[in-house]
Enzyme design. Structure first.
Site, PDB file in Angstrom:
ATOM      1  N   ASP A 294       0.829  -1.206   0.000  1.00 21.87           N
ATOM      2  CA  ASP A 294       0.000   0.000   0.000  1.00 21.87           C
ATOM      3  C   ASP A 294       0.865   1.258   0.000  1.00 21.87           C
ATOM      4  O   ASP A 294       1.806   1.370   0.797  1.00 21.87           O
ATOM      5  CB  ASP A 294      -0.912  -0.015   1.243  1.00 21.87           C
ATOM      6  N   HIS A 295       0.536   2.182  -0.897  1.00 22.48           N
ATOM      7  CA  HIS A 295       1.286   3.434  -1.034  1.00 22.48           C
ATOM      8  C   HIS A 295       2.764   3.182  -1.335  1.00 22.48           C
ATOM      9  O   HIS A 295       3.646   3.863  -0.813  1.00 22.48           O
ATOM     10  CB  HIS A 295       1.091   4.340   0.195  1.00 22.48           C
TER      11      HIS A 295
ATOM     12  N   GLU B 286      -8.432  -3.990 -10.782  1.00 21.97           N
ATOM     13  CA  GLU B 286      -7.399  -2.983 -11.041  1.00 21.97           C
ATOM     14  C   GLU B 286      -8.067  -1.617 -11.138  1.00 21.97           C
ATOM     15  O   GLU B 286      -7.578  -0.613 -10.606  1.00 21.97           O
ATOM     16  CB  GLU B 286      -6.655  -3.315 -12.334  1.00 21.97           C
TER      17      GLU B 286
HETATM   18 ZN   LIG Z   1      -1.836   0.335 -14.383  1.00 29.73          ZN
END
Ligand SMILES: [Zn+2]
Ligand SMILES: [Zn+2]
Length: 273
Positions: free
Chosen positions: A216-217, A260
């Site tokens: 994450d991040h 996504e």
């Molecule tokens: Zn992408």
């Protein structure tokens, strides 16, 4: 060959998770906020899937109007009610999503016409959490949605820069771009007689987050070892996540679904879900 037909239903109900024989501390450790003595509520969403042969005359597995009628009749017992107080089903068992979907199966299944079988019930407590039941005694699946935000660049090292630009287009931008990825994790197991859950939710969150917290991040290509060599496509991401989570959950892990974007979704290892 059977055809599967699904219809969606909604109902709203309140409930409370509480075991009388446990102390307040024990209840709070297992059930958290759900122990609130006055209860809390949800807008439940139920997907009822029936299966059967297509009738050669009507062209239907079963009349959806009839399915609507009989499921609505069942749900009338629950809609705008307190599950613990106003229904007889949760005196001994906790009204978790798993137990509720199992109870609903027991009420809907016997009402179906001959030749039609109940194939699956999926019950959402909210958009991030659902349980599924297939009529197998205490066995149920549990699904929870997690999110992580990360940068990446699609680039295959064995291809020329020109070929990369051609294949990946905008996604090949040298400085990268990012997504709010959503990961749905499905586990299965037996509904625990005490907790009403197939998995300890706090423990499940802890295990999943132990993986996702490192993603994450971050920039996946630079900061996640698996993407140093291979492109960080969603296909590769879902397989790597599967390997990492399987190491933590073992055979209890059944399925991963990776969003996504809202338009692109990837499933592994099941072909459909
Ligand atoms: Zn992408
Ligand atoms: Zn609740």
């Amino acid at each position: 060959m059977d055809v599967f037909a699904t219809r969606r239903f909604n109902f709203s109900a309140s409930h409370r998770y509480w075991r009388e024989e446990w102390s307040l501390e024990q209840n709070e450790a297992v059930f958290g906020k759900c122990t609130n003595r006055y209860g809390h509520g949800h807008n439940y969403e139920l997907f009822v899937t029936v299966a059967g042969a297509v009738d050669p005359i009507t062209g239907m597995v079963m009349n959806m109007v009839e399915l609507k009628r009989l499921v609505t009749m069942v749900l009338d017992q629950f809609d705008h009610k307190h599950l613990n107080e106003d229904t007889p089903y949760f005196r001994e068992v906790i009204p978790t999503t798993e137990n509720l979907v199992r109870v609903l199966w027991g009420l809907i299944e016997p009402q179906l016409p001959k030749g039609v079988r109940l194939a699956k019930l999926r019950l959402y407590e909210n958009s991030d959490l659902y349980a599924e039941y297939f009529g197998r005694q205490q066995q149920a699946t549990f699904n929870r949605r997690y999110e992580f935000s990360a940068a990446h660049r699609l680039h295959a090292q064995s291809l020329t820069d020109e070929a990369n630009r051609e294949i990946y287009g905008k996604c090949n931008n040298p400085n990268g771009h990012g997504h709010n990825y959503q990961l749905e994790v499905t586990v299965d197991g037996l509904i625990d007689a005490q907790t009403g859950m197939v998995i300890d939710l706090v423990d499940m969150d802890r295990r999943v987050q132990s993986v996702l917290d490192n993603w994450d991040h971050r920039h996946l290509d630079y900061q996640v070892a698996e993407f140093a060599e291979q492109p960080s496509t969603a296909e590769n991401i879902v397989v790597v996540l599967w390997q990492r989570l399987e190491a933590l959950f073992g055979s209890q892990l059944k399925h991963l679904r990776l969003w996504e974007t809202a338009n692109n979704v990837f499933d592994y290892p099941l072909s459909q879900h």
